[in-house]
Each structure stands twice: as C-alpha cells, then as structure tokens.
Design a protein around this motif. Structure first.
Motif, PDB file in Angstrom:
ATOM      1  N   UNK A 287       0.819  -1.220   0.000  1.00 11.70           N
ATOM      2  CA  UNK A 287       0.000   0.000   0.000  1.00 11.70           C
ATOM      3  C   UNK A 287       0.856   1.275   0.000  1.00 11.70           C
ATOM      4  N   UNK A 288       1.497   1.524  -1.126  1.00 12.07           N
ATOM      5  CA  UNK A 288       2.291   2.745  -1.275  1.00 12.07           C
ATOM      6  C   UNK A 288       1.381   3.915  -1.657  1.00 12.07           C
ATOM      7  N   UNK A 289       1.832   5.151  -1.446  1.00 14.97           N
ATOM      8  CA  UNK A 289       1.016   6.305  -1.860  1.00 14.97           C
ATOM      9  C   UNK A 289       0.646   6.258  -3.342  1.00 14.97           C
ATOM     10  N   UNK A 290       1.568   5.779  -4.178  1.00 16.75           N
ATOM     11  CA  UNK A 290       1.296   5.706  -5.614  1.00 16.75           C
ATOM     12  C   UNK A 290       0.167   4.720  -5.903  1.00 16.75           C
ATOM     13  N   UNK A 291       0.216   3.547  -5.268  1.00 22.78           N
ATOM     14  CA  UNK A 291      -0.826   2.544  -5.501  1.00 22.78           C
ATOM     15  C   UNK A 291      -2.169   2.998  -4.927  1.00 22.78           C
ATOM     16  N   UNK A 292      -2.131   3.679  -3.794  1.00 18.54           N
ATOM     17  CA  UNK A 292      -3.369   4.200  -3.197  1.00 18.54           C
ATOM     18  C   UNK A 292      -4.000   5.229  -4.126  1.00 18.54           C
ATOM     19  N   UNK A 293      -3.171   6.085  -4.743  1.00 23.75           N
ATOM     20  CA  UNK A 293      -3.678   7.094  -5.668  1.00 23.75           C
ATOM     21  C   UNK A 293      -4.290   6.456  -6.919  1.00 23.75           C
ATOM     22  N   UNK A 294      -3.594   5.476  -7.502  1.00 26.10           N
ATOM     23  CA  UNK A 294      -4.122   4.794  -8.692  1.00 26.10           C
ATOM     24  C   UNK A 294      -5.421   4.058  -8.357  1.00 26.10           C
ATOM     25  N   UNK A 295      -5.483   3.487  -7.152  1.00 25.89           N
ATOM     26  CA  UNK A 295      -6.700   2.786  -6.731  1.00 25.89           C
ATOM     27  C   UNK A 295      -7.867   3.758  -6.617  1.00 25.89           C
ATOM     28  N   UNK A 296      -7.603   4.981  -6.159  1.00 29.74           N
ATOM     29  CA  UNK A 296      -8.682   5.972  -6.051  1.00 29.74           C
ATOM     30  C   UNK A 296      -9.176   6.371  -7.439  1.00 29.74           C
ATOM     31  N   UNK A 297      -8.248   6.623  -8.347  1.00 30.68           N
ATOM     32  CA  UNK A 297      -8.617   6.963  -9.726  1.00 30.68           C
ATOM     33  C   UNK A 297      -9.437   5.825 -10.340  1.00 30.68           C
ATOM     34  N   UNK A 298      -8.982   4.599 -10.094  1.00 34.05           N
ATOM     35  CA  UNK A 298      -9.646   3.415 -10.637  1.00 34.05           C
ATOM     36  C   UNK A 298     -11.049   3.247 -10.069  1.00 34.05           C
ATOM     37  N   UNK A 299     -11.172   3.335  -8.756  1.00 35.05           N
ATOM     38  CA  UNK A 299     -12.488   3.127  -8.141  1.00 35.05           C
ATOM     39  C   UNK A 299     -13.456   4.245  -8.521  1.00 35.05           C
ATOM     40  N   UNK A 300     -12.962   5.466  -8.691  1.00 38.46           N
ATOM     41  CA  UNK A 300     -13.826   6.562  -9.161  1.00 38.46           C
ATOM     42  C   UNK A 300     -14.362   6.258 -10.559  1.00 38.46           C
TER      43      UNK A 300
ATOM     44  N   UNK B 196      -8.956 -10.602  -7.840  1.00 36.24           N
ATOM     45  CA  UNK B 196      -7.537 -10.263  -7.819  1.00 36.24           C
ATOM     46  C   UNK B 196      -7.319  -9.011  -6.987  1.00 36.24           C
ATOM     47  N   UNK B 197      -7.915  -9.011  -5.798  1.00 31.93           N
ATOM     48  CA  UNK B 197      -8.074  -7.781  -5.017  1.00 31.93           C
ATOM     49  C   UNK B 197      -6.781  -7.232  -4.439  1.00 31.93           C
ATOM     50  N   UNK B 198      -5.726  -8.059  -4.360  1.00 27.01           N
ATOM     51  CA  UNK B 198      -4.527  -7.571  -3.679  1.00 27.01           C
ATOM     52  C   UNK B 198      -4.865  -7.261  -2.221  1.00 27.01           C
ATOM     53  N   UNK B 199      -4.500  -6.078  -1.766  1.00 27.35           N
ATOM     54  CA  UNK B 199      -4.824  -5.671  -0.391  1.00 27.35           C
ATOM     55  C   UNK B 199      -6.171  -4.969  -0.314  1.00 27.35           C
ATOM     56  N   UNK B 200      -6.937  -5.005  -1.422  1.00 33.37           N
ATOM     57  CA  UNK B 200      -8.293  -4.472  -1.405  1.00 33.37           C
ATOM     58  C   UNK B 200      -8.402  -2.979  -1.616  1.00 33.37           C
ATOM     59  N   UNK B 201      -7.360  -2.356  -2.149  1.00 35.06           N
ATOM     60  CA  UNK B 201      -7.342  -0.898  -2.272  1.00 35.06           C
ATOM     61  C   UNK B 201      -8.531  -0.372  -3.071  1.00 35.06           C
ATOM     62  N   UNK B 202      -8.889  -1.072  -4.147  1.00 35.46           N
ATOM     63  CA  UNK B 202     -10.026  -0.630  -4.968  1.00 35.46           C
ATOM     64  C   UNK B 202     -11.347  -1.016  -4.296  1.00 35.46           C
ATOM     65  N   UNK B 203     -11.444  -2.253  -3.857  1.00 36.93           N
ATOM     66  CA  UNK B 203     -12.691  -2.750  -3.290  1.00 36.93           C
ATOM     67  C   UNK B 203     -13.158  -1.992  -2.058  1.00 36.93           C
ATOM     68  N   UNK B 204     -12.220  -1.610  -1.193  1.00 32.92           N
ATOM     69  CA  UNK B 204     -12.629  -0.882   0.006  1.00 32.92           C
ATOM     70  C   UNK B 204     -13.183   0.500  -0.335  1.00 32.92           C
ATOM     71  N   UNK B 205     -12.729   1.084  -1.442  1.00 33.89           N
ATOM     72  CA  UNK B 205     -13.298   2.358  -1.889  1.00 33.89           C
ATOM     73  C   UNK B 205     -14.733   2.202  -2.375  1.00 33.89           C
ATOM     74  N   UNK B 206     -15.119   0.972  -2.744  1.00 35.80           N
ATOM     75  CA  UNK B 206     -16.432   0.733  -3.355  1.00 35.80           C
ATOM     76  C   UNK B 206     -17.369  -0.091  -2.471  1.00 35.80           C
ATOM     77  N   UNK B 207     -16.912  -0.472  -1.301  1.00 37.57           N
ATOM     78  CA  UNK B 207     -17.659  -1.438  -0.490  1.00 37.57           C
ATOM     79  C   UNK B 207     -19.048  -0.921  -0.108  1.00 37.57           C
TER      80      UNK B 207
END
Length: 200
Positions: A15-28, A46-57
């Motif tokens: 969960x790096x800042x870069x991956x968190x940012x891309x996950x936000x762009x993706x989930x939006x 293929x959730x990984x640590x769930x960065x995208x899914x938690x934004x959409x839960x």
C-alpha cells in the motif's frame, strides 16, 4: 494466477502512496458504471490488499475480496476487522486452476489484474459463469504499450481485441474507454488505462 509468489512477498509493503492514488482513480472510474447496486453483491477479483474494493464497499450489499495470494487475503481480513465491516468477506482461490461451482455475484471488477493472467480467455469465461444474469464485469487495465517487454505480464491490451474476445464468450453491451494517463505507472513507463464494462 500469474505472479502469486511475487505478490506473497510484497503484501505487507503493497500500500504505497502511488498505488493508493491509482486505486482511487480506478475506483472513481468504476463507480460511474455501477448503477443502483445497493441490493447487489460484488467481487473484487484479484483484489490484492483491497485498495479498490474498500473504496467501493458501500456501493453494494456485499463485497467478496478474492485473490490467489494468502498474504494479500490476510491483509484484507485485517482491514475488514479494523473497519468493522459486516458486508465484506474473503476468498483465496485461483480461477486459472479451476472454476468455483457455487459462487454467483452481480458485479465483478478487476483492476490491473488481467495483465497477470496467462490464459485471459479461460478466466474471462469462468468469470462469465460466476455472474448472475444481467450482471456486470468491469475491467480496468493498461492500454497496449509496446515499450513494455516482460515475461511476467501482458504489455497491456487493445480494447477492440478484448471486446471481440469477450463477445465470443457471450458478454454483451460491451463498452470501453481510455480514462487515465500517468507517468511511470506501468513498469516504469508512461501509460494509459482503460475501463471496460460488459454484461452477461
């Protein structure tokens, strides 16, 4: 699924800042394709640590986080506990090895996952079987990028070729668009990402 061993090793530092940012762009981007889903069930494939899914839960009645990496799933379980979520669950499973017989959901989204899958048509076919009638598969991944040369991942996808493959499987109402351009986001290269929405 491809590269599970690699993801096992990086789960705790993923969960790096870069991956968190891309996950936000993706989930939006995904959120724009999710309509009236409060009574529906979703899977972050293929959730990984769930960065995208938690934004959409909160968009769904329930969310299943699925990955082939036990360490990634452990991270997700910890987050579910920390957030006191009652509508989220996990599944450690490899769709490339077999198809689940009793799993059915209304929405599946996969963000930067398809590029790790060797037999894309096989997995997309198995996901088709998991979808309820009228359900949606939403794919976010990289556009084809000839600068990427790797034995580990696909170097992105042509949207038209992916659309044709999915139509052969049986998906319909397929639409896609490029929605994001970023610097150094794909194996050190500038790249663009697309979103594709398909219905069963």
């Amino acid at each position: 699924m491809g590269n599970t061993e690699k993801f096992e090793m990086i789960a705790n530092t993923y969960d790096t800042p870069e991956r968190i940012q891309i996950a936000k762009v993706t989930s939006d981007a995904i959120r724009k394709y999710v309509v009236d889903a409060k009574s529906m069930n979703a899977m972050d494939f293929g959730c990984g640590t769930g960065l995208v899914g938690f934004n959409l839960v909160n968009e769904f009645q329930s969310m299943l986080f699925m990955d082939t990496s036990p360490n990634m799933i452990d991270r997700v379980k910890q987050k579910i506990a920390d957030l006191h979520l009652s509508n989220a669950g996990t599944l450690c499973f490899d769709f490339e090895k077999s198809a689940p017989s009793n799993l059915h959901v209304d929405y599946i989204f996969m963000a930067q996952v398809l590029l790790h899958i060797r037999d894309t048509e096989l997995v997309l076919s198995r996901l088709f079987e998991v979808l309820n009638e009228g359900g949606h598969l939403i794919i976010v991944d990289f556009d084809k990028n000839e600068k990427i040369v790797s034995t580990m991942v696909h170097n992105g996808f042509h949207q038209a070729e992916l659309t044709d493959m999915m139509a052969r499987i049986g998906y319909k109402d397929i639409q896609s668009e490029t929605f994001y351009h970023g610097s150094n986001i794909f194996m050190g290269q500038d790249a663009s990402m697309f979103i594709l929405d398909a219905r069963k």
